[in-house]
Design a protein around this motif. Structure first.
Motif, short mmCIF file in Angstrom:
data_model
loop_
_atom_site.label_atom_id
_atom_site.label_comp_id
_atom_site.label_asym_id
_atom_site.label_seq_id
_atom_site.Cartn_x
_atom_site.Cartn_y
_atom_site.Cartn_z
N GLN A 56 0.81 -1.22 0.00
CA GLN A 56 0.00 0.00 0.00
C GLN A 56 0.85 1.27 0.00
O GLN A 56 0.31 2.38 -0.01
CB GLN A 56 -0.92 0.00 1.22
N GLU A 57 2.17 1.12 0.00
CA GLU A 57 3.05 2.29 0.02
C GLU A 57 2.95 3.04 -1.31
O GLU A 57 2.63 2.45 -2.35
CB GLU A 57 4.50 1.85 0.28
N ASP A 58 3.19 4.34 -1.27
CA ASP A 58 3.13 5.18 -2.46
C ASP A 58 4.10 4.65 -3.52
O ASP A 58 5.26 4.33 -3.23
CB ASP A 58 3.51 6.61 -2.10
N ALA A 59 3.63 4.53 -4.76
CA ALA A 59 4.42 3.93 -5.83
C ALA A 59 5.72 4.69 -6.08
O ALA A 59 6.77 4.08 -6.36
CB ALA A 59 3.60 3.87 -7.12
N ALA A 60 5.68 6.01 -5.98
CA ALA A 60 6.89 6.81 -6.22
C ALA A 60 7.96 6.51 -5.16
O ALA A 60 9.16 6.44 -5.47
CB ALA A 60 6.54 8.29 -6.21
N GLU A 84 11.76 4.94 -5.77
CA GLU A 84 12.95 5.56 -5.18
C GLU A 84 13.71 4.56 -4.30
O GLU A 84 14.95 4.49 -4.34
CB GLU A 84 12.53 6.77 -4.34
N SER A 85 12.96 3.79 -3.55
CA SER A 85 13.57 2.80 -2.68
C SER A 85 14.28 1.71 -3.48
O SER A 85 15.41 1.33 -3.18
CB SER A 85 12.50 2.17 -1.78
N ASP A 86 13.62 1.23 -4.53
CA ASP A 86 14.23 0.21 -5.39
C ASP A 86 15.53 0.71 -6.01
O ASP A 86 16.52 -0.03 -6.10
CB ASP A 86 13.26 -0.18 -6.51
N ALA A 87 15.52 1.98 -6.44
CA ALA A 87 16.72 2.55 -7.07
C ALA A 87 17.89 2.59 -6.10
O ALA A 87 19.03 2.28 -6.46
CB ALA A 87 16.41 3.95 -7.61
N ALA A 88 17.60 2.97 -4.86
CA ALA A 88 18.66 3.04 -3.85
C ALA A 88 19.24 1.66 -3.56
O ALA A 88 20.46 1.50 -3.43
CB ALA A 88 18.11 3.66 -2.57
N LEU A 89 18.38 0.66 -3.49
CA LEU A 89 18.85 -0.69 -3.20
C LEU A 89 19.58 -1.29 -4.39
O LEU A 89 20.59 -1.99 -4.23
CB LEU A 89 17.67 -1.58 -2.80
N ASN A 90 19.08 -1.03 -5.60
CA ASN A 90 19.73 -1.56 -6.80
C ASN A 90 21.11 -0.96 -7.03
O ASN A 90 21.93 -1.55 -7.76
CB ASN A 90 18.84 -1.32 -8.03
N ALA A 91 21.35 0.20 -6.43
CA ALA A 91 22.67 0.84 -6.58
C ALA A 91 23.74 0.09 -5.80
O ALA A 91 24.94 0.28 -6.05
CB ALA A 91 22.60 2.29 -6.12
N ILE A 92 23.33 -0.75 -4.86
CA ILE A 92 24.29 -1.54 -4.09
C ILE A 92 24.54 -2.84 -4.83
O ILE A 92 23.73 -3.75 -4.83
CB ILE A 92 23.76 -1.83 -2.67
N THR A 93 25.68 -2.91 -5.50
CA THR A 93 26.08 -4.08 -6.27
C THR A 93 27.47 -4.52 -5.84
O THR A 93 28.13 -3.85 -5.04
CB THR A 93 26.09 -3.76 -7.77
#
Length: 295
Positions: free
Chosen positions: A55-59, A63-72
């Motif tokens: 139910q969290e806001d899609a935006a 943003e959260s996905d982008a921050a986590l995907n940056a950790i490689t």
């Protein structure tokens, strides 16, 4: 008193505080695993929070996905190399090794425990793809261990800046893991405790080597105003509100939009607050402590 006659900073000879923190961190890790992974109520609460994250806001999720995907693996290697090289520029091989052990050790421990050691028994009915084990969180361990490595290698005068840059990022990553449904609250807390335990154990070794001194001179009030105080206040608010919702709210036994979202809000707040508190504990343990030598 002239610089030539100043009393030198005394060596740190006792490692008791870091030894105690190491033991407390790893004991807390196993308690977290036992309470949330090995019990049906713990699993139900965390599964409800994952459903509530839908139910969290899609935006915010993007943003959260982008921050986590940056950790490689590549970004972790680059950051680790930067921290190690920073220590080597200071001509401190011991700090370079310590920083590498904190970052790599925390990551290896979390991955080995998650993939090969710690099972997640099926104790509660699962709705959605939430049955796999994700304890502890590798992303959180990376973010928190990089912060601790920075606090170890930077000169004492720069530590406030390192805390400002690293702590807020590590706290955000801990919260993002729940928003993106990559991890549960226990995963984040467990990873925080692994990073803290490793960093404190490494500090014990630095003390035994005679690498640390107590800093007598210099005051940095802006650190308190702009770094420590905001993190402490944020931690207190997040932990208090999260605990209040968790304790006072009804725990869902089956999917329920309202109750699920309440559990998400509670554990999201606890995740952010726990990461902030972990950062503050390690900061406190190194209060007015610095590496021997200039800087």
């Amino acid at each position: 008193m002239s610089a030539s006659t100043q009393t030198p900073n005394p060596a740190v000879t006792s490692s008791v505080r870091w030894a105690v923190l190491t033991a407390v961190a790893f004991a807390g890790f196993w308690l977290t695993y036992a309470a949330f992974v090995l019990t049906a109520p713990g699993q139900r609460i965390e599964n409800a929070a994952l459903r509530g994250a839908d139910q969290e806001d899609a935006a915010l999720v993007v943003e959260s996905d982008a921050a986590l995907n940056a950790i490689t693996v590549s970004s972790l290697g680059a950051v680790s190399l930067f921290v190690v090289l920073f220590a080597l520029v200071r001509k401190r091989v011991d700090l370079a090794v310590a920083a590498a052990v904190v970052i790599v050790g925390s990551s290896v421990i979390t991955q080995v425990l998650k993939r090969f050691v710690l099972p997640r028994p099926e104790l509660a009915e699962v709705t959605g793809p939430y049955a796999s084990n994700s304890f502890p969180s590798g992303h959180t361990a990376i973010a928190m261990s990089v912060l601790f490595a920075l606090l170890i290698v930077v000169p004492f005068a720069w530590r406030g800046l390192a805390m400002f840059l690293g702590a807020f990022y590590a706290i955000a990553i801990g919260a993002h893991t729940l928003t993106s449904k990559w991890h549960r609250f226990s995963d984040t807390l467990g990873a925080d405790l692994v990073a803290l335990g490793v960093a404190c154990a490494v500090t014990v070794v630095l003390v035994k080597r005679g690498s640390l001194v107590r800093v007598r001179s210099g005051r940095y009030p802006l650190r308190v105003v702009f770094v420590v105080a905001p993190i402490a206040v944020g931690a207190a608010i997040s932990l208090s509100l999260g605990a209040l919702i968790l304790v006072m709210g009804e725990h869902p036994t089956h999917p329920d939009e309202v109750l699920d979202y309440n559990m998400y809000l509670a554990l999201h707040g606890l995740a952010a607050g726990a990461s902030a508190l972990t950062a503050l504990v390690f900061w406190w343990s190194w209060r007015r402590i610095a590496a021997v030598g200039p800087g």
